[in-house]
Design an enzyme around this catalytic site. Structure first.
Site, mmCIF file in Angstrom:
data_model
loop_
_atom_site.group_PDB
_atom_site.id
_atom_site.type_symbol
_atom_site.label_atom_id
_atom_site.label_comp_id
_atom_site.label_asym_id
_atom_site.label_seq_id
_atom_site.Cartn_x
_atom_site.Cartn_y
_atom_site.Cartn_z
ATOM 1 N N GLU A 178 17.089 64.451 -102.496
ATOM 2 C CA GLU A 178 17.882 63.859 -103.590
ATOM 3 C C GLU A 178 18.831 64.877 -104.227
ATOM 4 O O GLU A 178 18.897 64.987 -105.450
ATOM 5 C CB GLU A 178 16.954 63.324 -104.675
ATOM 6 C CG GLU A 178 16.145 62.120 -104.278
ATOM 7 C CD GLU A 178 15.282 61.635 -105.433
ATOM 8 O OE1 GLU A 178 15.599 60.600 -106.024
ATOM 9 O OE2 GLU A 178 14.277 62.300 -105.740
ATOM 10 N N LYS B 88 13.627 56.666 -104.364
ATOM 11 C CA LYS B 88 14.591 57.766 -104.285
ATOM 12 C C LYS B 88 15.928 57.282 -104.850
ATOM 13 O O LYS B 88 16.319 56.125 -104.636
ATOM 14 C CB LYS B 88 14.777 58.207 -102.832
ATOM 15 C CG LYS B 88 13.520 58.812 -102.220
ATOM 16 C CD LYS B 88 13.161 60.122 -102.886
ATOM 17 C CE LYS B 88 11.845 60.666 -102.371
ATOM 18 N NZ LYS B 88 11.363 61.781 -103.196
ATOM 19 N N GLY C 274 5.203 55.265 -103.890
ATOM 20 C CA GLY C 274 5.031 56.642 -103.433
ATOM 21 C C GLY C 274 4.270 57.508 -104.410
ATOM 22 O O GLY C 274 3.422 57.029 -105.165
ATOM 23 N N LYS D 162 14.519 66.930 -118.508
ATOM 24 C CA LYS D 162 13.919 66.880 -117.176
ATOM 25 C C LYS D 162 14.931 67.289 -116.107
ATOM 26 O O LYS D 162 14.588 67.919 -115.108
ATOM 27 C CB LYS D 162 13.366 65.492 -116.878
ATOM 28 C CG LYS D 162 12.629 65.505 -115.543
ATOM 29 C CD LYS D 162 11.940 64.245 -115.162
ATOM 30 C CE LYS D 162 11.250 64.445 -113.816
ATOM 31 N NZ LYS D 162 10.835 63.193 -113.208
#
Length: 319
Positions: free
Chosen positions: A282, A81, A14, A200
């Site tokens: 998510e 994912k 992706g 992050k």
């Protein structure tokens, strides 16, 4: 001195896996993409096309939806994912050798643990990707911002066997660093990768959910004082939870994160991309994880609870 080519499996072709895997393939590494659906068909037919702020390219690559039972790899990069991770681990079980190195470029803070529990923690190195990218159409990746990876050992070398002046690097991180540098992927070796993974998470908890809820680009959310304040509060709660788990982030991480983001270019978060495509978001591995850890640690996280609750309603409608 002959530079050895690395055999690399990209699990998920992706926005993230397609971009970095595309650069690795273009740079001459032996790359296989594990993909599915229309995206897979388009890559098999026309090759992988990357439209990038750093220059467009199209490359013929090997993309499959299933691996043979006998093929193994030097390096495996997960870019799926988070809710698909356990299933995907099972499908590539035979591709992992004793000396295979595994990286996870997933959102959240527990994917290394999931992968490590399945394949053995000794095979996993920590990694974080910063990138603005999306699938423009099947077989085509649009890269709009940043595009760098930070790597590091999850457990620093022991005092009895010090690595020669390379911080938390270690030999295999040096090897991957060399490969990435060779193909033109900006890469950094971290001395404290867990801290980077949490840094992050601060970005993700602050910006992913609110952009998905408001259907807005990151820059729009940050340009309005009221919505920027929500971002800052969600980030602050995440910093508090990290601290509760023994991860000490810098005092000015929130200001720094926001100012870096404003300079990074157009960013449409992965959660907003998923919402627009009618796909499950998510939220459990990002704001949901902050909420869960906050409860465990008795740290209040009302903004993350609100963002999580709001998105959960939308997610339920998408499933």
């Amino acid at each position: 001195y002959v530079q050895l080519i690395m055999k690399i499996l990209i699990v998920g072709a992706g926005a993230v896996g397609g971009y970095f895997g595309g650069l690795l393939a273009k740079g001459g590494e032996d790359v296989v993409f594990l993909a599915r659906g229309e995206h897979l068909k388009a890559i098999q037919k026309n090759g992988l096309s990357v439209k990038s702020i750093k220059g467009d390219f199209r490359i013929k690559v090997r993309a499959v939806d299933k691996l043979s039972d006998t093929e193994t790899f030097d390096l495996i990069i997960f870019a799926v994912k988070s809710y698909n991770l356990p299933d995907v681990c099972e499908t590539i079980e035979n591709a992992v050798r004793d000396d295979t190195i595994i990286m996870s470029l997933l959102n959240g803070v527990d994917s290394e643990e999931v992968v490590g529990n399945f394949f053995g923690a000794d095979k996993v190195i920590g990694s974080v990707a910063f990138i603005g990218s999306q699938i423009l159409e099947p077989g085509v990746i649009l890269h709009t911002a940043s595009g760098m990876i930070t790597i590091g050992e999850l457990t620093p070398p022991t005092i009895s066997s010090p690595s020669k002046g390379e911080g938390g690097g270690g030999g295999r991180c040096e090897e991957i660093l060399g490969v990435f540098e060779r193909v033109g992927i900006p890469v950094k070796l971290s001395e404290d990768i867990k801290k980077d993974i949490w840094a992050k998470m601060v970005w993700n908890a602050g910006l992913n959910a609110i952009t998905a809820l408001t259907c807005s680009m990151v820059s729009n959310v940050l340009s309005i004082p009221e919505s920027r304040r929500i971002v800052e509060m969600a980030m602050k709660e995440t910093v508090n939870v990290a601290k509760g788990r023994g991860i000490k982030l810098s005092e000015d991480i929130i200001e720094k994160t926001i100012s870096k983001t404003l300079k990074a270019g157009d960013i449409k978060t992965s959660m907003l991309q998923d919402r627009e495509k009618g796909r499950k978001m998510e939220i459990d591995s990002i704001n949901g994880a902050v909420v869960m850890m906050g409860k465990e640690l008795n740290i209040p996280v009302p903004v993350n609870e609100t963002l999580y609750g709001g998105l959960k309603v939308i997610n339920e409608g998408l499933i």
